[in-house]
Design an enzyme around this catalytic site. Structure first.
Site, PDB file in Angstrom:
ATOM      1  N   SER A   1       0.819  -1.216   0.000  1.00  0.00           N
ATOM      2  CA  SER A   1       0.000   0.000   0.000  1.00  0.00           C
ATOM      3  C   SER A   1       0.856   1.272   0.000  1.00  0.00           C
ATOM      4  CB  SER A   1      -0.949   0.004   1.199  1.00  0.00           C
ATOM      5  OG  SER A   1      -0.210  -0.016   2.399  1.00  0.00           O
ATOM      6  N   HIS A   2       2.161   1.149   0.251  1.00  0.00           N
ATOM      7  CA  HIS A   2       3.016   2.342   0.225  1.00  0.00           C
ATOM      8  C   HIS A   2       4.196   2.192  -0.717  1.00  0.00           C
ATOM      9  CE1 HIS A   2       0.537   3.035   3.703  1.00  0.00           C
ATOM     10  NE2 HIS A   2       0.739   4.313   3.458  1.00  0.00           N
TER      11      HIS A   2
ATOM     12  N   GLU B   1      -5.016   0.676   2.280  1.00  0.00           N
ATOM     13  CA  GLU B   1      -5.560  -0.698   2.317  1.00  0.00           C
ATOM     14  C   GLU B   1      -7.002  -0.692   1.817  1.00  0.00           C
ATOM     15  OE1 GLU B   1      -3.679  -3.171   2.989  1.00  0.00           O
ATOM     16  OE2 GLU B   1      -1.970  -2.197   3.958  1.00  0.00           O
TER      17      GLU B   1
HETATM   18  P1  NDP Z   1      -1.102  -2.475  10.363  1.00  0.00           P
HETATM   19  O1  NDP Z   1      -2.404  -2.505  11.095  1.00  0.00           O
HETATM   20  O2  NDP Z   1      -0.920  -3.396   9.229  1.00  0.00           O
HETATM   21  O3  NDP Z   1       0.093  -2.740  11.358  1.00  0.00           O
HETATM   22  C1  NDP Z   1       0.333  -1.863  12.439  1.00  0.00           C
HETATM   23  C2  NDP Z   1       1.501  -2.321  13.265  1.00  0.00           C
HETATM   24  O4  NDP Z   1       1.083  -3.430  14.061  1.00  0.00           O
HETATM   25  C3  NDP Z   1       2.702  -2.801  12.443  1.00  0.00           C
HETATM   26  O5  NDP Z   1       3.872  -2.353  13.052  1.00  0.00           O
HETATM   27  C4  NDP Z   1       2.561  -4.315  12.504  1.00  0.00           C
HETATM   28  O6  NDP Z   1       3.792  -5.007  12.348  1.00  0.00           O
HETATM   29  C5  NDP Z   1       2.002  -4.511  13.877  1.00  0.00           C
HETATM   30  N1  NDP Z   1       1.265  -5.762  14.016  1.00  0.00           N
HETATM   31  C6  NDP Z   1       0.333  -6.262  13.182  1.00  0.00           C
HETATM   32  N2  NDP Z   1      -0.126  -7.431  13.649  1.00  0.00           N
HETATM   33  C7  NDP Z   1       0.542  -7.687  14.792  1.00  0.00           C
HETATM   34  C8  NDP Z   1       0.512  -8.732  15.740  1.00  0.00           C
HETATM   35  N3  NDP Z   1      -0.291  -9.786  15.597  1.00  0.00           N
HETATM   36  N4  NDP Z   1       1.344  -8.659  16.810  1.00  0.00           N
HETATM   37  C9  NDP Z   1       2.167  -7.601  16.971  1.00  0.00           C
HETATM   38  N5  NDP Z   1       2.236  -6.576  16.109  1.00  0.00           N
HETATM   39  C10 NDP Z   1       1.424  -6.611  15.036  1.00  0.00           C
HETATM   40  O7  NDP Z   1      -0.788  -0.966   9.889  1.00  0.00           O
HETATM   41  P2  NDP Z   1      -1.810   0.159   9.398  1.00  0.00           P
HETATM   42  O8  NDP Z   1      -2.721  -0.464   8.405  1.00  0.00           O
HETATM   43  O9  NDP Z   1      -2.395   0.859  10.555  1.00  0.00           O
HETATM   44  O10 NDP Z   1      -0.814   1.161   8.639  1.00  0.00           O
HETATM   45  C11 NDP Z   1      -0.176   0.719   7.455  1.00  0.00           C
HETATM   46  C12 NDP Z   1       0.801   1.736   6.980  1.00  0.00           C
HETATM   47  O11 NDP Z   1       0.135   2.874   6.493  1.00  0.00           O
HETATM   48  C13 NDP Z   1       1.788   2.254   8.030  1.00  0.00           C
HETATM   49  O12 NDP Z   1       3.084   2.092   7.502  1.00  0.00           O
HETATM   50  C14 NDP Z   1       1.450   3.721   8.175  1.00  0.00           C
HETATM   51  O13 NDP Z   1       2.562   4.571   8.422  1.00  0.00           O
HETATM   52  C15 NDP Z   1       0.899   4.023   6.791  1.00  0.00           C
HETATM   53  N6  NDP Z   1       0.071   5.227   6.803  1.00  0.00           N
HETATM   54  C16 NDP Z   1       0.577   6.381   6.245  1.00  0.00           C
HETATM   55  C17 NDP Z   1      -0.191   7.524   6.234  1.00  0.00           C
HETATM   56  C18 NDP Z   1       0.361   8.804   5.687  1.00  0.00           C
HETATM   57  O14 NDP Z   1      -0.377   9.780   5.597  1.00  0.00           O
HETATM   58  N7  NDP Z   1       1.610   8.892   5.331  1.00  0.00           N
HETATM   59  C19 NDP Z   1      -1.560   7.545   6.757  1.00  0.00           C
HETATM   60  C20 NDP Z   1      -1.950   6.307   7.367  1.00  0.00           C
HETATM   61  C21 NDP Z   1      -1.168   5.182   7.367  1.00  0.00           C
HETATM   62  P3  NDP Z   1       4.090  -5.825  10.956  1.00  0.00           P
HETATM   63  O15 NDP Z   1       4.315  -4.760   9.927  1.00  0.00           O
HETATM   64  O16 NDP Z   1       5.285  -6.634  11.260  1.00  0.00           O
HETATM   65  O17 NDP Z   1       2.864  -6.644  10.673  1.00  0.00           O
END
Ligand code: NDP
Length: 340
Positions: free
Chosen positions: A50-51, A192
């Protein structure tokens, strides 16, 4: 390059070439194109579709519409103790972060804590590429970015906040990579939801409301309506805090202001940005040992893992297995590269 019916498999070098080519023909100079291409490559390398290249058409459209300055020269002001202030010159955030980070690290090492703010820049990358290099330098980092309003405050049905992500990174001993988490303050990141809409998949209930404020699992209806913060009113307060830290402290636009000033070119909106760095050695000499104790305790139970572990697994695999890109996206970027 390997082609299947619906997807194209390319190496990380090819990802970089595609990103650089598309950004350059769309009007970005070398430094700006390279800084954005770097974060796109990191996203594809770590399995964050997604990024990654998915964002390139939007980056290019915002360059072509003239909304974003592809020749931005970020102005870095280091005059105040403990603070680095950056005016992004209306460019993409990655170059501003790259230019300011060495000063942030140096100030944090000197006084234990320092902060960096960015205004006049546009961000729609993942945040961990901003914080992880700070942890690689032995510091704790936390970062906040606001964006264009798409998320309702608690009890509301109209967008006020952005999806307002935050990232937290810490160094670890024994050659282990830093622990980094990075998450939106909305239930689901907008990218997403866009991918679900593109693939015609339903999204879970509770992600957002349609334009009339009704719950829906249709991603297109949520994109047209409003997203919800994670964890109800608690997440909404975190989204509000991110607005204040990222936009309030930097002098950047709040997400509702960025939305008013946004032209629908599908590119990143203006955002404020705050990164705080702390030198753990100056706080407590047992920091690393204490954190490892916490991690061991967490991980003692089956089913647990550290945030970021999934990304790190991708990081090991991708250079060998390469990256699979949806064919329509690949063709769209190729068309940008060849037509400009
Ligand atoms: P996710 O919900 O996919 O994940 C959030 C965090 O939780 C990650 O660090 C992930 O690690 C961790 N995680 C997920 N599952 C588990 C688990 N079972 N146990 C422990 N840790 C867990 O992320 P989002 O969908 O909220 O965000 C996705 C991306 O979007 C991010 O990189 C965010 O910066 C980006 N974003 C950017 C924006 C912008 O304006 N620039 C705006 C909004 C979002 P892992 O990756 O290892 O799964």
């Amino acid at each position: 390059m390997q082609a299947e019916a619906d997807s194209v498999t390319i190496s990380l070098d090819e990802v970089r070439e595609l990103a650089l080519g598309a950004l350059t023909v769309s009007g970005a100079d070398h430094d700006n194109a390279e800084a954005v291409a770097d974060v796109v490559v990191q996203a594809e390398r770590d399995g964050c579709a997604s990024h990654g290249l998915f964002r390139i058409p939007g980056y290019c459209a915002s360059l072509k519409s003239g909304r974003i300055n592809g020749n931005a020269v970020p102005r870095v002001d280091t005059a105040r103790p403990g603070i680095v202030r950056i005016d992004g010159d209306n460019g993409f955030a990655p170059l501003a972060v790259k230019r300011g980070r060495p000063f942030l690290i140096e100030k944090a090492r000197r006084s234990g804590i320092a902060a960096l703010t960015i205004c006049q820049s546009a961000h729609f990358a993942a945040l961990w590429p901003d914080t992880e290099p700070i942890a690689d330098a032995g510091l704790v980092a936390v970062s906040f970015v606001n964006s264009r309003s798409t998320v309702a405050p608690a009890g509301g049905k109209k967008p006020v906040f952005g999806t307002n992500p935050m990232s937290f990174a810490i160094p670890r001993g024994d050659g282990k990579p830093p622990m980094v988490f990075d998450q939106a303050s909305s239930v689901m990141a907008r990218g997403e939801i866009m991918i679900a809409a593109r693939e015609g998949k339903a999204i879970p209930e509770g992600v957002g409301l349609d334009r009339q404020g009704r719950p829906t699992t249709d991603p297109a209806a949520v994109l047209d309506g409003v997203q919800l913060a994670f964890g109800g009113y608690k997440g909404a307060s975190i989204a509000m805090m991110v607005e204040i830290l990222a936009a309030g402290l930097s002098g950047g636009e709040f997400s509702f202001e960025a939305a008013d000033n946004y032209t629908a070119d599908n590119g990143p909106s203006k955002a404020g940005h705050l990164i705080i760095a702390l030198d753990p050695q100056l706080f407590h000499d047992q920091f690393s040992d204490r954190v490892e104790l916490l991690f061991r305790t967490m991980l003692a139970e089956n089913g647990t893992r550290l945030p970021g572990d999934r990304r790190l697994q991708y990081r090991q695999r991708t250079p060998i297995e390469c990256v699979s890109i949806p064919r329509p996206l690949y063709e769209e970027i190729m068309a940008i590269v060849s037509r400009g």
